[in-house]
Design a protein around this motif. Structure first.
Motif, mmCIF file in Angstrom:
data_model
loop_
_atom_site.group_PDB
_atom_site.id
_atom_site.type_symbol
_atom_site.label_atom_id
_atom_site.label_comp_id
_atom_site.label_asym_id
_atom_site.label_seq_id
_atom_site.Cartn_x
_atom_site.Cartn_y
_atom_site.Cartn_z
ATOM 1 N N VAL A 1 -26.414 -41.829 -14.447
ATOM 2 C CA VAL A 1 -27.428 -43.007 -13.752
ATOM 3 C C VAL A 1 -28.490 -43.524 -15.214
ATOM 4 C CG1 VAL A 1 -29.591 -43.784 -12.352
ATOM 5 C CG2 VAL A 1 -28.227 -42.043 -11.634
ATOM 6 N N VAL A 2 -29.008 -44.711 -15.709
ATOM 7 C CA VAL A 2 -30.002 -44.480 -16.255
ATOM 8 C C VAL A 2 -31.163 -45.013 -16.016
ATOM 9 C CG1 VAL A 2 -31.210 -45.713 -18.596
ATOM 10 C CG2 VAL A 2 -28.297 -44.773 -18.068
ATOM 11 N N THR A 3 -32.093 -44.731 -16.148
ATOM 12 C CA THR A 3 -33.593 -45.018 -15.749
ATOM 13 C C THR A 3 -34.877 -45.721 -17.038
ATOM 14 O OG1 THR A 3 -35.045 -45.397 -13.990
ATOM 15 C CG2 THR A 3 -34.693 -43.293 -14.815
ATOM 16 N N CYS A 4 -34.827 -46.956 -16.899
ATOM 17 C CA CYS A 4 -35.763 -47.156 -17.635
ATOM 18 C C CYS A 4 -37.215 -47.461 -17.371
ATOM 19 C CB CYS A 4 -34.869 -48.234 -18.856
ATOM 20 S SG CYS A 4 -33.793 -48.350 -19.543
ATOM 21 N N ALA A 5 -38.037 -46.974 -18.572
ATOM 22 C CA ALA A 5 -39.034 -47.155 -18.249
ATOM 23 C C ALA A 5 -39.952 -47.801 -19.941
ATOM 24 C CB ALA A 5 -40.165 -46.630 -17.323
ATOM 25 N N THR A 6 -39.992 -48.724 -20.229
ATOM 26 C CA THR A 6 -40.877 -48.592 -21.132
ATOM 27 C C THR A 6 -41.258 -50.121 -21.477
ATOM 28 O OG1 THR A 6 -38.786 -49.645 -22.280
ATOM 29 C CG2 THR A 6 -38.884 -47.220 -22.710
ATOM 30 N N SER A 7 -42.137 -50.509 -22.395
ATOM 31 C CA SER A 7 -43.100 -52.158 -22.926
ATOM 32 C C SER A 7 -41.732 -52.543 -23.748
ATOM 33 C CB SER A 7 -44.302 -51.320 -23.806
ATOM 34 O OG SER A 7 -44.437 -50.611 -24.238
ATOM 35 N N SER A 8 -40.578 -52.097 -23.665
ATOM 36 C CA SER A 8 -40.058 -52.685 -25.128
ATOM 37 C C SER A 8 -40.064 -54.545 -24.890
ATOM 38 C CB SER A 8 -38.537 -52.120 -25.043
ATOM 39 O OG SER A 8 -37.772 -52.476 -25.919
ATOM 40 N N GLU A 9 -39.654 -54.435 -26.173
ATOM 41 C CA GLU A 9 -40.106 -56.672 -26.267
ATOM 42 C C GLU A 9 -38.561 -56.894 -26.449
ATOM 43 O OE1 GLU A 9 -43.576 -57.953 -27.467
ATOM 44 O OE2 GLU A 9 -44.263 -57.403 -26.229
ATOM 45 N N SER A 10 -37.570 -55.472 -26.848
ATOM 46 C CA SER A 10 -36.070 -55.323 -27.810
ATOM 47 C C SER A 10 -35.636 -55.104 -26.944
ATOM 48 C CB SER A 10 -36.147 -56.013 -28.783
ATOM 49 O OG SER A 10 -36.382 -54.491 -29.024
ATOM 50 N N PRO A 11 -34.680 -55.180 -26.873
ATOM 51 C CA PRO A 11 -33.149 -54.604 -25.956
ATOM 52 C C PRO A 11 -32.895 -52.524 -26.166
ATOM 53 C CG PRO A 11 -32.486 -56.534 -26.551
ATOM 54 C CD PRO A 11 -32.949 -56.214 -27.456
ATOM 55 N N ILE A 12 -32.898 -52.069 -25.168
ATOM 56 C CA ILE A 12 -32.823 -50.318 -26.073
ATOM 57 C C ILE A 12 -31.569 -50.018 -25.256
ATOM 58 C CG2 ILE A 12 -35.372 -49.996 -26.398
ATOM 59 C CD1 ILE A 12 -35.200 -48.181 -23.338
#
Length: 338
Positions: free
Chosen positions: A215-226
């Motif tokens: 499971v990968v969960t993402c909670a960022t403000s990124s404007e480019s793919p991480i």
């Protein structure tokens, strides 16, 4: 006609973060969403949020998010009021976002209770992701990678562990490695030490660990793919929380093209940068989105189809889940106080 819910003891009450921790645990909110979303979401009316610029700074804004229910079993009106002051951290050493949630009775308009809007948002956001993961993630999931170490991260980790209790390794990544290290150490200390069943680690290079994750969960403000789709292992579940505007993006097109994609609500297809961009580039189309959380939970759409399938869930949040979360908090508070 709906009967009026009893007022809070002592009159109009405020449920602060500590009170919400007690009356709105993730262990209660996740099953509440599981039962109430299919039954009540169609009865909740939530106009698009209104945003107003403020004179204090060009970047400061006031946001209003109202909702109300036409179902007698959910006799409430709710309004979330959010202030966004991005300069707070540097200028005043304060959080950039503050929020309050007000709940009213739907038949009389009587104010019932105010709630800490930030804590409410953290709890409902994590619960929505975990509810989706309870259907989409493999049952034997053991490794969780958390991209982002902000205020939402510990809630997402706790919620996913509730629905996938087999998770025994959590790896935290953040653009600022110290933040990931501090969060991992804090969570390990809360767990009781390194000898416990779950280990918490931090990583400085996300691409080196994302392929380990069930499971990968993402909670960022990124404007480019991480998150690179090529790095995700077969059978992984990708949970995307951070982006809420077309300019934001946490994963690349390949992750979406490889995955069976679900959204929390249809508005995600208009607001989430990952999806909007993929549609514009012709990578996938709106018809390729397999369904919404309501359809998934209600059984109208099937979830994971094989152990090797990559699943993706994209949420942007809506006033529907705010109102349902506030309902449960208020009714649990009344029961506790009776």
């Amino acid at each position: 006609m709906t009967s009026s819910p009893p007022p809070a003891p002592g009159g109009y009450a405020f449920l602060d973060a500590a009170t919400l921790r007690r009356v709105l645990p993730l262990s209660a909110l996740i099953p509440h969403f599981r039962s109430s979303l299919p039954a009540l979401s169609a009865a909740v009316h939530s106009p698009p949020r209104s945003a107003f610029p403020l004179p204090s700074s060009p970047s400061d804004s006031l946001l209003l998010m109202p909702s109300w229910s036409s179902d007698p079993s959910l006799p409430y009106i709710g309004v979330k009021i959010v202030t966004s002051f991005p300069g707070n951290s540097a200028l005043h050493r304060l959080p950039g976002v503050h929020a309050s949630y007000s709940l009213f009775h739907a038949a009389t308009g009587v104010p019932l209770v105010a709630l800490d809007g930030l804590r409410l948002t953290l709890l409902r956001t994590a619960s929505v992701s975990a509810l989706a993961a309870s259907i989409l993630a493999r049952r034997d999931a053991r490794v969780l990678v958390m991209a982002g170490a902000g205020s939402l991260a510990p809630f997402l980790i706790a919620a996913h562990r509730l629905v996938r209790p087999g998770i025994d390794r959590v790896i935290v990544w953040n653009r600022t490695p110290d933040k990931a290290r501090i969060l991992a150490r804090s969570l390990q200390e809360e767990e009781g030490g390194a000898d416990e069943a779950v280990t918490f680690e931090y990583a400085e290079n996300l691409e080196e660990v994302v392929g380990l994750a069930d499971v990968v969960t993402c909670a960022t403000s990124s404007e480019s793919p991480i998150i690179r789709g090529a790095k995700l292992k077969p059978g992984a579940h990708l949970d995307l929380v951070g982006s809420f505007s077309p300019r934001m993006r946490e994963c690349d097109d390949e992750a979406l093209a490889r995955g069976r994609v679900f959204v929390d609500f249809e508005v995600a297809m208009e607001e989430a940068g990952e999806l909007v961009g993929a549609f514009d580039r012709g990578v996938i189309s709106p018809a390729d989105v397999a369904g919404t959380l309501v359809e998934l939970v209600g059984g109208a759409k099937s979830g994971r189809r094989s152990d090797d399938q990559l699943t993706v869930f994209k949420s942007v949040g809506t006033a529907v889940v705010d109102l349902l979360a506030a309902q449960l908090a208020y009714e649990n508070f009344l029961q506790e106080s009776s």
